[in-house]
Motif scaffolding. Structure first.
Motif, PDB file in Angstrom:
ATOM      1  N   HIS A  18       0.804  -1.224   0.000  1.00 16.44           N
ATOM      2  CA  HIS A  18       0.000   0.000   0.000  1.00 16.44           C
ATOM      3  C   HIS A  18       0.838   1.276   0.000  1.00 16.44           C
ATOM      4  O   HIS A  18       0.294   2.376  -0.058  1.00 16.44           O
ATOM      5  N   LEU A  19       2.151   1.125   0.059  1.00 17.48           N
ATOM      6  CA  LEU A  19       3.024   2.299   0.114  1.00 17.48           C
ATOM      7  C   LEU A  19       2.898   3.152  -1.145  1.00 17.48           C
ATOM      8  O   LEU A  19       2.795   4.376  -1.057  1.00 17.48           O
ATOM      9  N   GLY A  20       2.877   2.522  -2.288  1.00 18.64           N
ATOM     10  CA  GLY A  20       2.738   3.260  -3.548  1.00 18.64           C
ATOM     11  C   GLY A  20       1.446   4.056  -3.589  1.00 18.64           C
ATOM     12  O   GLY A  20       1.428   5.221  -4.007  1.00 18.64           O
ATOM     13  N   GLU A  21       0.353   3.440  -3.140  1.00 18.52           N
ATOM     14  CA  GLU A  21      -0.941   4.131  -3.099  1.00 18.52           C
ATOM     15  C   GLU A  21      -0.880   5.345  -2.178  1.00 18.52           C
ATOM     16  O   GLU A  21      -1.426   6.407  -2.499  1.00 18.52           O
ATOM     17  N   ALA A  22      -0.229   5.175  -1.038  1.00 16.32           N
ATOM     18  CA  ALA A  22      -0.123   6.281  -0.084  1.00 16.32           C
ATOM     19  C   ALA A  22       0.676   7.434  -0.671  1.00 16.32           C
ATOM     20  O   ALA A  22       0.321   8.603  -0.509  1.00 16.32           O
ATOM     21  N   VAL A  23       1.748   7.108  -1.384  1.00 13.87           N
ATOM     22  CA  VAL A  23       2.585   8.140  -2.004  1.00 13.87           C
ATOM     23  C   VAL A  23       1.808   8.873  -3.094  1.00 13.87           C
ATOM     24  O   VAL A  23       1.829  10.108  -3.169  1.00 13.87           O
ATOM     25  N   VAL A  24       1.086   8.120  -3.918  1.00 20.73           N
ATOM     26  CA  VAL A  24       0.270   8.747  -4.965  1.00 20.73           C
ATOM     27  C   VAL A  24      -0.794   9.638  -4.327  1.00 20.73           C
ATOM     28  O   VAL A  24      -1.041  10.754  -4.791  1.00 20.73           O
ATOM     29  N   GLY A  25      -1.402   9.171  -3.247  1.00 16.99           N
ATOM     30  CA  GLY A  25      -2.397   9.983  -2.539  1.00 16.99           C
ATOM     31  C   GLY A  25      -1.813  11.287  -2.033  1.00 16.99           C
ATOM     32  O   GLY A  25      -2.436  12.343  -2.142  1.00 16.99           O
ATOM     33  N   LEU A  26      -0.605  11.224  -1.474  1.00 12.76           N
ATOM     34  CA  LEU A  26       0.055  12.447  -1.008  1.00 12.76           C
ATOM     35  C   LEU A  26       0.324  13.392  -2.175  1.00 12.76           C
ATOM     36  O   LEU A  26       0.139  14.606  -2.058  1.00 12.76           O
ATOM     37  N   MET A  27       0.737  12.832  -3.297  1.00 16.20           N
ATOM     38  CA  MET A  27       1.012  13.666  -4.466  1.00 16.20           C
ATOM     39  C   MET A  27      -0.262  14.348  -4.956  1.00 16.20           C
ATOM     40  O   MET A  27      -0.246  15.519  -5.334  1.00 16.20           O
ATOM     41  N   ASP A  29      -2.843  15.113  -3.155  1.00 17.98           N
ATOM     42  CA  ASP A  29      -3.360  16.032  -2.149  1.00 17.98           C
ATOM     43  C   ASP A  29      -2.479  17.258  -1.937  1.00 17.98           C
ATOM     44  O   ASP A  29      -2.696  18.032  -1.004  1.00 17.98           O
ATOM     45  N   GLN A  30      -1.487  17.433  -2.791  1.00 16.59           N
ATOM     46  CA  GLN A  30      -0.612  18.600  -2.650  1.00 16.59           C
ATOM     47  C   GLN A  30      -1.420  19.885  -2.830  1.00 16.59           C
ATOM     48  O   GLN A  30      -2.342  19.945  -3.640  1.00 16.59           O
ATOM     49  N   ASP A  31      -1.045  20.860  -2.052  1.00 16.35           N
ATOM     50  CA  ASP A  31      -1.691  22.172  -2.133  1.00 16.35           C
ATOM     51  C   ASP A  31      -0.665  23.162  -2.652  1.00 16.35           C
ATOM     52  O   ASP A  31       0.232  23.571  -1.928  1.00 16.35           O
ATOM     53  N   GLY A  32      -0.772  23.516  -3.920  1.00 16.32           N
ATOM     54  CA  GLY A  32       0.205  24.428  -4.509  1.00 16.32           C
ATOM     55  C   GLY A  32       1.591  23.822  -4.568  1.00 16.32           C
ATOM     56  O   GLY A  32       2.584  24.530  -4.459  1.00 16.32           O
ATOM     57  N   GLY A  33       1.670  22.496  -4.702  1.00 13.04           N
ATOM     58  CA  GLY A  33       2.953  21.826  -4.768  1.00 13.04           C
ATOM     59  C   GLY A  33       3.483  21.379  -3.416  1.00 13.04           C
ATOM     60  O   GLY A  33       4.501  20.697  -3.341  1.00 13.04           O
ATOM     61  N   GLU A  34       2.807  21.742  -2.330  1.00 15.11           N
ATOM     62  CA  GLU A  34       3.274  21.381  -0.989  1.00 15.11           C
ATOM     63  C   GLU A  34       2.498  20.174  -0.475  1.00 15.11           C
ATOM     64  O   GLU A  34       1.275  20.098  -0.618  1.00 15.11           O
ATOM     65  N   LEU A  35       3.219  19.246   0.134  1.00 15.00           N
ATOM     66  CA  LEU A  35       2.583  18.050   0.679  1.00 15.00           C
ATOM     67  C   LEU A  35       1.717  18.387   1.885  1.00 15.00           C
ATOM     68  O   LEU A  35       2.045  19.309   2.649  1.00 15.00           O
ATOM     69  N   PRO A  36       0.636  17.638   2.095  1.00 18.74           N
ATOM     70  CA  PRO A  36      -0.194  17.859   3.275  1.00 18.74           C
ATOM     71  C   PRO A  36       0.498  17.313   4.526  1.00 18.74           C
ATOM     72  O   PRO A  36       0.865  16.135   4.570  1.00 18.74           O
ATOM     73  N   ALA A  37       0.706  18.150   5.506  1.00 20.74           N
ATOM     74  CA  ALA A  37       1.438  17.756   6.718  1.00 20.74           C
ATOM     75  C   ALA A  37       0.791  16.562   7.410  1.00 20.74           C
ATOM     76  O   ALA A  37       1.492  15.647   7.850  1.00 20.74           O
ATOM     77  N   ASP A  38      -0.526  16.541   7.506  1.00 24.86           N
ATOM     78  CA  ASP A  38      -1.196  15.435   8.189  1.00 24.86           C
ATOM     79  C   ASP A  38      -0.946  14.110   7.474  1.00 24.86           C
ATOM     80  O   ASP A  38      -0.702  13.090   8.116  1.00 24.86           O
ATOM     81  N   GLY A  39      -1.009  14.106   6.163  1.00 24.15           N
ATOM     82  CA  GLY A  39      -0.765  12.890   5.402  1.00 24.15           C
ATOM     83  C   GLY A  39       0.659  12.397   5.548  1.00 24.15           C
ATOM     84  O   GLY A  39       0.913  11.194   5.682  1.00 24.15           O
ATOM     85  N   VAL A  40       1.593  13.320   5.522  1.00 27.27           N
ATOM     86  CA  VAL A  40       3.005  12.959   5.700  1.00 27.27           C
ATOM     87  C   VAL A  40       3.215  12.390   7.098  1.00 27.27           C
ATOM     88  O   VAL A  40       3.919  11.395   7.285  1.00 27.27           O
ATOM     89  N   ARG A  41       2.587  12.993   8.094  1.00 25.83           N
ATOM     90  CA  ARG A  41       2.718  12.545   9.482  1.00 25.83           C
ATOM     91  C   ARG A  41       2.158  11.125   9.656  1.00 25.83           C
ATOM     92  O   ARG A  41       2.780  10.272  10.304  1.00 25.83           O
ATOM     93  N   VAL A  42       0.997  10.864   9.067  1.00 27.72           N
ATOM     94  CA  VAL A  42       0.390   9.528   9.168  1.00 27.72           C
ATOM     95  C   VAL A  42       1.313   8.483   8.550  1.00 27.72           C
ATOM     96  O   VAL A  42       1.538   7.414   9.124  1.00 27.72           O
ATOM     97  N   LEU A  43       1.869   8.790   7.396  1.00 29.25           N
ATOM     98  CA  LEU A  43       2.781   7.867   6.735  1.00 29.25           C
ATOM     99  C   LEU A  43       4.039   7.648   7.573  1.00 29.25           C
ATOM    100  O   LEU A  43       4.516   6.514   7.724  1.00 29.25           O
ATOM    101  N   ALA A  44       4.565   8.705   8.145  1.00 26.88           N
ATOM    102  CA  ALA A  44       5.763   8.593   8.986  1.00 26.88           C
ATOM    103  C   ALA A  44       5.494   7.719  10.207  1.00 26.88           C
ATOM    104  O   ALA A  44       6.335   6.901  10.596  1.00 26.88           O
ATOM    105  N   GLU A  45       4.329   7.870  10.816  1.00 27.91           N
ATOM    106  CA  GLU A  45       3.986   7.055  11.980  1.00 27.91           C
ATOM    107  C   GLU A  45       3.840   5.585  11.604  1.00 27.91           C
ATOM    108  O   GLU A  45       4.300   4.699  12.324  1.00 27.91           O
TER     109      GLU A  45
END
Length: 82
Positions: A18-27, A29-45
């Motif tokens: 599911h890692l690939g799906e999560a990465v695509v989801g983060l891509m 959900d970018q806001d103006g090219g910036e990753l969503p902090a909450d999504g990055v945090r969930v993946l890091a955890e």
């Protein structure tokens, strides 16, 4: 292979599949090219807890006594980066 090791590897396989799906989801959900902090945090955890479980098992295999792995949270926001 003992049941606990099979469960650990099955969990790792799930994370991997599911890692690939999560990465695509983060891509997506970018806001103006910036990753969503909450999504990055969930993946890091998720990756941190998987890493902790693997380190704990490796320690057991080398004879160290360890407590069952728990969730690992690294608070990078509290650190200043120069």
């Amino acid at each position: 292979m003992i049941a606990r090791d099979r469960e650990l590897l099955a969990r790792l396989s799930q994370v991997n599949s599911h890692l690939g799906e999560a990465v695509v989801g983060l891509m997506q959900d970018q806001d103006g090219g910036e990753l969503p902090a909450d999504g990055v945090r969930v993946l890091a955890e998720l990756l941190g807890s998987m890493s902790a479980a693997l380190y704990a098992r490796a320690a057991e295999l080398t004879g160290r006594v360890v407590e069952p792995p728990t969730r690992v949270i690294i608070d990078a926001e509290a650190t200043e980066i120069a």
